[in-house]
Write an enzyme that holds these catalytic residues in place. Structure first.
Site, short mmCIF file in Angstrom:
data_model
loop_
_atom_site.label_atom_id
_atom_site.label_comp_id
_atom_site.label_asym_id
_atom_site.label_seq_id
_atom_site.Cartn_x
_atom_site.Cartn_y
_atom_site.Cartn_z
N GLU A 70 0.80 -1.23 0.00
CA GLU A 70 0.00 0.00 0.00
C GLU A 70 0.83 1.28 0.00
O GLU A 70 0.42 2.29 -0.56
CB GLU A 70 -0.94 0.01 1.22
CG GLU A 70 -2.03 -1.03 1.18
CD GLU A 70 -3.01 -0.82 0.04
OE1 GLU A 70 -3.20 0.32 -0.40
OE2 GLU A 70 -3.58 -1.83 -0.42
N SER B 254 -41.66 -36.05 37.13
CA SER B 254 -41.15 -36.61 38.39
C SER B 254 -39.97 -35.84 38.97
O SER B 254 -39.58 -36.10 40.12
CB SER B 254 -40.76 -38.07 38.18
OG SER B 254 -41.90 -38.85 37.88
#
Length: 774
Positions: free
Chosen positions: A87, A464
């Site tokens: 860049e 249960s």
């Protein structure tokens, strides 16, 4: 515009820019109508809302931009070198504008050579943060002037730091730290040279050349970066060759470091309610109570358990169909990949499309492009779909979209198996029994398909698994573990006749045996003795809502409504010796600077002042529940967890609409539920023991791996050992309920001097009935 015209326009713009660069001094910036550079000088990144576990693992990010801010001092040099090489190789030398680079770009544009970037990193930063991307001479002039101003105001390191954290790199990733996670599932310091070069190639065109969108273009761009790195001396010839040869592997589609989406959503809602939608960009961090390894184990256990249950049913056929061309080779691969792009992939249930189907074999292509063959046991479940006269909805043919799982050894004939998205749901929640901190929470099989949180929002019948709370109440009504209870057919005054799920045996049975075998008939008789209103009130001590519990004898069978979070809280009370805890999921909220915005209160001290059930009650209940896991309905728990004392209870509602296993180790309480969102039977052979218990065992086996075994320990005051079982000390010489039977009612163990031999039957009945609430 033709290619020649475009090239001339580009060249003209570059010439103007070059002239400006060379002729206009930085001081002339005042003659331009320039925006303020404060946004760069006083840079505040848009940081997403982040959710973490208590030990620092990231769970999720929320926000339009994925960003992880990392100072330049902690950014790997190889990544910095890669970015600068491609860049702005002269970044450290220029003053914001690179005349040499611009001159090269002008020449290339005029001569038709390879297009070269003319913008420095400073210019790119200015353009990204302060200007539009539309090309014009005026915008280019502003860009140059602003670049000069930024270079005057900030150091080179600060400019590069902002750039590397701000630049968009595709797939909603802003900055290189977020991109490393997004594309490779890695932190920046884990990147190879080849991976760093691929990321460095993204700023030029993050939409077009990112590896998710197009790997071929991404590799071409990566090669350009590697060439520049070699040319600038950032890498050697050997490193260059190795990086070019390295195969790039992206993170699996849908893969996450940690699966806790329901907790992430809980945290997100809390934060947005408190701080508004600005929380999505202000860098707020939420620390939850989750433990990363426990959460991973919980998620894996739920996934495994639900898929195992689903596989006990029938295969429901392909989930879709896509037309494929008759051609083979590259054309077929491309068409298959295109056909699957709209089908969500998963890191376990992998999406695939059938390329070839025979009566014994399937050739499929995964969403990643990989081809795998399924045969033998890999297709046995779906064999009906491979028959020549298969029903249309089951038929497997070229173009069928299916799910496959990797179940065997890599490369083996049974490595892959056909699968499907389960229809049943499951939930798991696990809590520290001393603090109430939730260590793991899985609210459903897949939050992206069903966002409903079954841990906190699903009101279901506990079956249960409610019985231990009833039996806890019974202990305070003189019913002891040795109390004998009829286990015979029962008909209530209104004609209701419950039954046992098991075949039944001798009657009467002890309270201990009744809980271990989960006797419905004995439990109804226990409730009749305790009283429905008393049992409902006692359940509130464990955190249950009395209004959601029935006002009749069906309460004994768990026909009320609870959430898994309520049940884990209830069982934690039994585990810790009698204290009810407040569940905590969100521990701490901080802003981007680390300032604390919220912190959960420290766990309340467990003292006698805040006890909700007696210590001896909790102790006896643990003794009873330990037998459930040793030889009762949850016996597999003790057997598979080996040498660990665990305590728990199965729960299966009428017609198996809900399956539960609720249990604990003294340090950790965990609840598992399974069922359908729209209640229906899980199957006549399903139960809490078969559907929910395996998930509980898998999770607890992992969560307790480093926890030493903790036996029940010495009894608290107020207990004595009689007839090889526990008894409240005050009933050592009689007075507890000795027998509950239909024929003789409630019989109390005789106390010395209390029973007179020759008294009328009506008087005997009064004596034997005893006080209801001693």
């Amino acid at each position: 515009m033709t290619g020649i015209s475009l090239r001339r326009a580009t060249a003209a713009g570059l010439v103007c820019s070059f002239a400006l660069c060379c002729a206009v001094p930085p001081a002339s910036a005042a003659t331009f109508d320039l925006p303020s550079i404060d946004r760069i000088v006083n840079y505040t990144p848009k940081l997403p809302l982040q959710i973490f576990t208590s030990d620092g693992a990231e769970i999720a990010q929320f926000g339009t931009e994925r960003r992880i801010y990392v100072p330049l001092s902690k950014t790997p040099k190889i990544l910095q070198d890669a970015v600068l090489a491609v860049e702005d190789a002269r970044f450290r030398e220029h003053s914001g504008i690179d005349p040499k680079g611009m001159a090269r770009a002008v020449v290339a544009a005029l001569t038709g050579g390879r297009k070269q970037g003319a913008s420095t990193i400073t210019q790119q930063l200015v353009r990204t943060m302060l200007l539009t991307r539309e090309f014009s001479v005026e915008r280019k002039a502003k860009e140059i002037m602003l670049a000069f101003k930024v270079e005057d105001a900030l150091s080179k390191d600060r400019i590069l730091e902002i750039y590397m954290n701000e630049i968009f790199l595709g797939q909603r990733a802003y900055g290189f730290a977020a991109a490393a996670k997004t594309y490779f599932g890695k932190t920046m310091d884990e990147l190879s040279t080849a991976e760093a070069a691929m990321l460095a190639g993204l700023p030029q065109n993050p939409y077009y050349a990112n590896p998710v969108a197009n790997m071929e273009r991404a590799i071409k761009r990566q090669r350009v970066v590697l060439e520049r790195m070699k040319a600038t001396g950032a890498i050697s010839e050997v490193q260059w060759k190795a990086a070019r040869a390295e195969k790039i592997i992206l993170r699996t589609p849908g893969e996450k470091d940690l699966h806790a989406p329901h907790v992430a959503e809980m945290a997100r809602r809390i934060v947005v309610e408190r701080y508004g939608t600005e929380a999505y960009s202000s860098g707020i961090r939420v620390t939850t109570s989750l433990v990363a390894d426990d959460q991973r184990a919980a998620y894996a256990a739920v996934q495994k358990g639900v898929m195992a249950y689903d596989r006990r049913g029938t295969w429901r056929g392909p989930e879709g169909f896509e037309e494929l061309p008759s051609a083979n080779g590259e054309a077929l691969s491309s068409a298959a990949a295109e056909a699957l792009k709209d089908h969500i992939d998963d890191d376990i249930l992998r999406v695939a499309i059938v390329l070839k189907a025979t009566p014994k074999e399937l050739l499929v292509q995964l969403g990643t492009g990989e081809r795998v063959t399924l045969s033998g046991t890999g297709v046995r479940w779906a064999r009906e779909g491979l028959k020549s006269k298969a029903k249309k909805e089951l038929s497997l043919q070229r173009g069928s979209v299916v799910r496959v799982v990797q179940s065997g050894q890599k490369g083996s004939p049974t490595e892959w198996e056909i699968s499907q998205w389960p229809e049943a749901e499951a939930a798991l929640v696990s809590m520290d029994t001393q603090t109430g901190r939730v260590r793991a929470l899985v609210g459903g099989f897949d939050q992206s398909r069903q966002p409903f949180n079954h841990v906190t929002q699903a009101w279901r019948q506990p079956g249960s698994s409610f019985k231990p709370l009833l039996y806890s109440a019974a202990l305070e009504e003189r019913v002891m573990p040795v109390t004998l209870i009829d286990d015979l057919p029962y008909t209530a005054a209104n004609g209701w006749s419950p039954s046992n799920s098991h075949a039944g045996g001798e009657s009467p049975i002890t309270l201990r045996q009744a809980l271990a075998s989960s006797s419905n008939l004995a439990s109804v008789r226990v409730l009749d003795h305790v009283g429905v209103s008393r049992a409902r009130e006692w359940a509130t001590r464990f955190g249950l809502d009395a209004a959601r519990q029935p006002s009749n004898l069906t309460l004994a069978l768990g026909t009320g409504s609870v959430t898994p979070l309520q049940m884990v809280r209830a069982y934690a009370t039994l585990a810790n010796g009698g204290w009810r805890l407040m569940p905590v999921v969100v521990e701490k909220i901080t802003d981007a600077q680390g300032k604390t915005l919220f912190e959960a209160p420290a766990p309340e001290a467990l003292t006698e002042d805040n006890r909700v059930i007696p210590a001896r009650n909790a102790y006896v209940m643990s003794s009873l529940l330990n037998d459930v896991t040793r030889y009762g309905t949850g016996a597999r728990a003790q057997a598979l967890l080996k040498r660990r004392d665990v305590y728990g209870k199965t729960g299966t509602t009428d017609n198996a609409f809900d399956a539960w296993f609720t249990g604990y180790h003294p340090t950790l309480a965990t609840v598992v539920w399974m069922g359908y969102d729209k209640p229906r039977s899980l199957g006549s052979r399903e139960s809490g023991s078969r559907a929910a218990l395996p998930i509980w065992i898998d999770y607890m086996g992992s969560a307790l791996k480093k926890t030493p075994n903790t036996p029940l320990g010495p009894p608290p005051p107020g207990l004595t050992r009689e007839d090889d079982d526990w008894l409240y000390a005050e009933w050592k010489n009689g007075g507890y309920v000795q027998r509950i039977s239909d024929e003789d009612g409630v019989e109390y163990a005789p106390e010395p001097g209390r029973f007179l031999p020759n008294i009328p039957d009506w008087a005997r009945a009064l004596i034997s009935s005893g006080p209801r609430n001693p």
